[in-house]
Design an enzyme around this catalytic site. Structure first.
Site, PDB file in Angstrom:
ATOM      1  CB  SER A 222      31.776  84.952  34.656  1.00 34.55           C
ATOM      2  OG  SER A 222      31.339  84.093  33.642  1.00 34.55           O
ATOM      3  CE  LYS A 223      26.112  89.608  36.909  1.00 34.58           C
ATOM      4  NZ  LYS A 223      26.159  91.050  36.845  1.00 34.58           N
ATOM      5  NE  ARG A 224      31.836  84.628  29.689  1.00 29.98           N
ATOM      6  CZ  ARG A 224      32.358  85.792  30.053  1.00 29.98           C
ATOM      7  NH1 ARG A 224      31.725  86.902  29.788  1.00 29.98           N
ATOM      8  NH2 ARG A 224      33.513  85.847  30.667  1.00 29.98           N
TER       9      ARG A 224
ATOM     10  CB  THR B 283      25.199  92.741  32.956  1.00 29.84           C
ATOM     11  OG1 THR B 283      26.008  92.205  34.019  1.00 29.84           O
ATOM     12  CG2 THR B 283      25.340  94.251  32.938  1.00 29.84           C
TER      13      THR B 283
ATOM     14  CB  SER C 260      26.261  95.434  36.920  1.00 30.35           C
ATOM     15  OG  SER C 260      27.213  96.233  37.570  1.00 30.35           O
TER      16      SER C 260
END
Ligand code: GLU
Length: 315
Positions: free
Chosen positions: A248-250, A13, A11
């Site tokens: 996570s993408k963070r 994002t 995804s």
């Protein structure tokens, strides 16, 4: 002879990070070690969260890591288009097939109503109690508010054998409830889109993170109701930080772009992940292609994989 077909389904994002590469590497090895075809499909249904720039960055990072694909948005292929955004008609057709079979109903529940229902075992999701299924549509339909569409889940258990997680059995109607297949904003839900795409693209192997294991019974139910053949599933352990939190993408520091900018080489990243996966005995630089011959799913660890803050091997 069966042609093995697997996929990467990111995804877009955020920038891809070590956790995405972990699953991508293992999915790629599963397919390449079987002489199969790899598909790249961009899961960009959620337009609010997806960014085209992340798609280009993700493809550049994957190529840099030596993870290639035979079909995808950039190279095309027999099952094009390879972006979910362009495949909505197929999701709608599947939805109509389920509707014609009397398996879909509109749900007007508000967030507050949904929040009052029982939590899903060990997860954030809630069991949907079937309020709108009993309402039988018309009578209390609030004006001007479009409904979500839910699948009327039949009673009974769904079971399957996961190539890593083993025997899995779930009673969807009790443990999840009737789930959303099209959101109230008109976007088809991940559960439906992923089934339509994997079936249409003739995918035979799905390898992904353990976080999606609880989605698989729902997807298998959809395969069954749509009368399609399901792929073989493998859910691999998740990467976690030293505090036990999922990457996570963070966590920008672990994005491939950031690691690359620090001068870390593709072979260092692949070697570190291969060592964590039990595919090599010592932490050393290695190319993805060098792992194909020795790949076996039974080498993978059974529990979560901890990523140390002092990343990568000291040579
Ligand atoms: N698009 C999903 C993700 O990035 C993966 C879905 C799947 O592999 O089924 O988490």
């Amino acid at each position: 002879m069966e042609v093995i077909r697997g996929r990467f389904a990111p995804s877009p994002t955020g920038e891809i990070h070590l956790g995405n590469v972990w699953t991508a590497l293992l999915a790629w090895l599963q397919v390449r070690s079987a002489g199969g075809n790899m598909v790249l499909r961009v899961e960009d249904l959620d337009a609010d969260r997806s960014r085209p720039a992340y798609i280009a960055g993700m493809m550049a990072d994957m190529k840099w890591l030596g993870l290639d694909w035979d079909e995808g948005p950039d190279v095309g292929g027999h099952y094009a288009p390879y972006s979910q955004n362009e495949r909505r008609e197929m999701y709608q057709a599947a939805l109509e097939k389920l509707t014609a079979a009397g398996l879909v109903y509109p749900c007007y529940c508000t967030r507050a109503e949904l929040a009052a229902s029982a939590p899903h075992a060990g997860e954030q999701e809630r069991v949907y109690a079937g309020v709108c299924r009993q309402r039988q549509f018309a009578e209390s339909r609030p004006a001007g508010r479009p409904p979500a569409l839910r699948l009327a889940v039949p009673a009974g258990e769904t079971s399957f054998t996961d190539l890593h997680a083993g025997a899995i059995c779930q009673n969807i109607s009790q443990e999840v409830g009737d789930f959303v297949i099209r959101r109230s904003d008109g976007i088809h839900a991940y559960q439906l889109a992923v089934v339509v795409d994997d079936a249409a693209m003739q995918i035979t192997r799905v390898l992904r993170g353990h976080d999606l294991l609880s989605s698989t019974p729902r997807q298998l139910l959809l395969y069954h109701l749509l009368d399609w053949e399901a792929p073989v599933f493998t859910h691999v352990p998740l990467l976690v930080d030293e505090a036990g939190h999922r990457l996570s993408k963070r966590q920008q520091a672990l994005s491939i772009a950031a690691l690359r900018a620090q001068g870390i080489k593709a072979e260092d990243i692949i070697g570190y992940l291969a060592w964590k996966a039990g595919l090599i005995d010592t932490c050393q630089a290695v190319k993805a292609s060098e792992l194909i011959d020795g790949f076996a799913l039974d080498k993978l660890p059974s529990g979560q994989v901890v990523i140390e803050s002092a990343l990568f091997c000291k040579y």
